[in-house]
Design a protein around this motif. Sequence first.
Motif, PDB file in Angstrom:
ATOM      1  N   CYS A  35       0.840  -1.191   0.000  1.00 35.57           N
ATOM      2  CA  CYS A  35       0.000   0.000   0.000  1.00 35.57           C
ATOM      3  C   CYS A  35       0.878   1.245   0.000  1.00 35.57           C
ATOM      4  N   ASN A  39       1.015   4.059  -3.003  1.00 33.45           N
ATOM      5  CA  ASN A  39       0.819   5.497  -2.817  1.00 33.45           C
ATOM      6  C   ASN A  39       2.035   6.309  -3.254  1.00 33.45           C
ATOM      7  N   ARG A 111      -6.632   7.609  -6.983  1.00 34.72           N
ATOM      8  CA  ARG A 111      -6.567   8.119  -5.613  1.00 34.72           C
ATOM      9  C   ARG A 111      -5.603   7.347  -4.728  1.00 34.72           C
ATOM     10  N   LYS A 113      -4.630   5.293  -1.510  1.00 35.44           N
ATOM     11  CA  LYS A 113      -5.450   4.321  -0.790  1.00 35.44           C
ATOM     12  C   LYS A 113      -5.039   4.252   0.664  1.00 35.44           C
ATOM     13  N   ARG A 117      -8.010  -0.161   3.066  1.00 38.80           N
ATOM     14  CA  ARG A 117      -8.707  -0.518   1.843  1.00 38.80           C
ATOM     15  C   ARG A 117      -7.780  -1.146   0.812  1.00 38.80           C
ATOM     16  N   TYR A 118      -6.538  -1.319   1.186  1.00 38.25           N
ATOM     17  CA  TYR A 118      -5.624  -2.007   0.276  1.00 38.25           C
ATOM     18  C   TYR A 118      -5.609  -3.475   0.689  1.00 38.25           C
TER      19      TYR A 118
END
Length: 402
Positions: A35, A39, A111, A113, A117-118
């Motif tokens: 994650c 990002n 977007r 994360k 939600r990853y």
Amino acid sequence: MDTPHHTTIHKTYQERGYCSRAGYARVREVLRACCWLYNRALEQRRDIYRACGQGMTMYRQMKELTQLRQAQQFWRDIGLTVSRGVLKRVDRSFKAFFRRVKAGEKPGYPRFKPHQRYQCLELASVTAGMVKGNRIKVKGLPAIRIRPNRELPASSRLKALRIVMHGRILTVDLVYEEERKSLATVASAVGIDVGVNERMTFSDGKTVSRRMIDRSRETKLQQAIATKKKGSKRRRKTIATFARERRRNTVRNRNECHRLTTAIVRNYQKIAVEKLAIKNMSRKGGSRKRGLNRSMMEQTWGMLFQQLRYKAEWAGRQFVEVDPRYTSKTCSRCREVRKEKLAVYRVFVCPLCGHTEDRDTNAAKNILRRGWGIRNEGQVCLPFPPTLQRGWEYPAQPTRVG
Ligand SMILES: [Zn+2]
């Protein structure tokens, strides 16, 4: 309009995965790291684009990943196919973004994360050796056991592997490339009308009753969450229970859709449905229509049609989506179109020829005609479940051809 013919299809086997306690912790750790990487990769693309108006390619990011791996043991321990999978995912979301821009849709920039939600690890590349019997072994990840309900196609080529963590539940998606198995041709066609009173109405008069969901447990849990103190352990536990209940309902519905669509594809050669525009339907009306919108959403026609589409292709059936305009206001016998509001809600009465029929059945017949140019009066069809009930016997699979 025939469904396109491919000799091979991609089939996903979704299996529950199990590993040791330490194993689950490791999967979570890798997810967190991925994650972070996701990002950062997103950020880099955005910054470079802002600074010099140029895109960053996936390959340049992969080169930088190599540097990261050289610098840190942690990243070396995570398999290359796992971390590259993250960059591939970033690349895919950018490609989708540019495609939407080009198509003039609302673009929606990719977007960042949050780590909660990853939940999905998608490998950049797979090898057959990753699946050995009922064990999945990927470098940097713990050994995962699966218990497949149906045998995995050992002779087929593994195309993709995804590892998904929903709360405490681990799922493994195995995508295989398989030979297409056409079903024996049957001489029947159907038009399907969808609605809120009946979930589906068929042009031969059969119906599938609307989906009623028992939400009492969900509501109770939601209330329980509301009464608990924020940040408390009990609240977190109740949230987890709620998520599990929600997921259970989702899976239940998906399975129900699968049973239904399999039966439809086995029974009919030519299938016509209306082209859905659910987004438009539900947005209008505001609070006045909220109750109706909700029950509409819960019928999940989109999921049903999507399953129908690919299953039809797998089985060599023909599937078409037609323009739904006036299908409920046209007489299926003489084709007279009534543009005024329908006075009797459930019944269609033709002012020209006097044809009287259930409104939805009439619409389904129009959909069939629009899609395949035929009427199905006097057609023979295999038995079909009026409602989906436990223990209903689905017709045996017809012998395969070709
Ligand atoms: Zn008529």
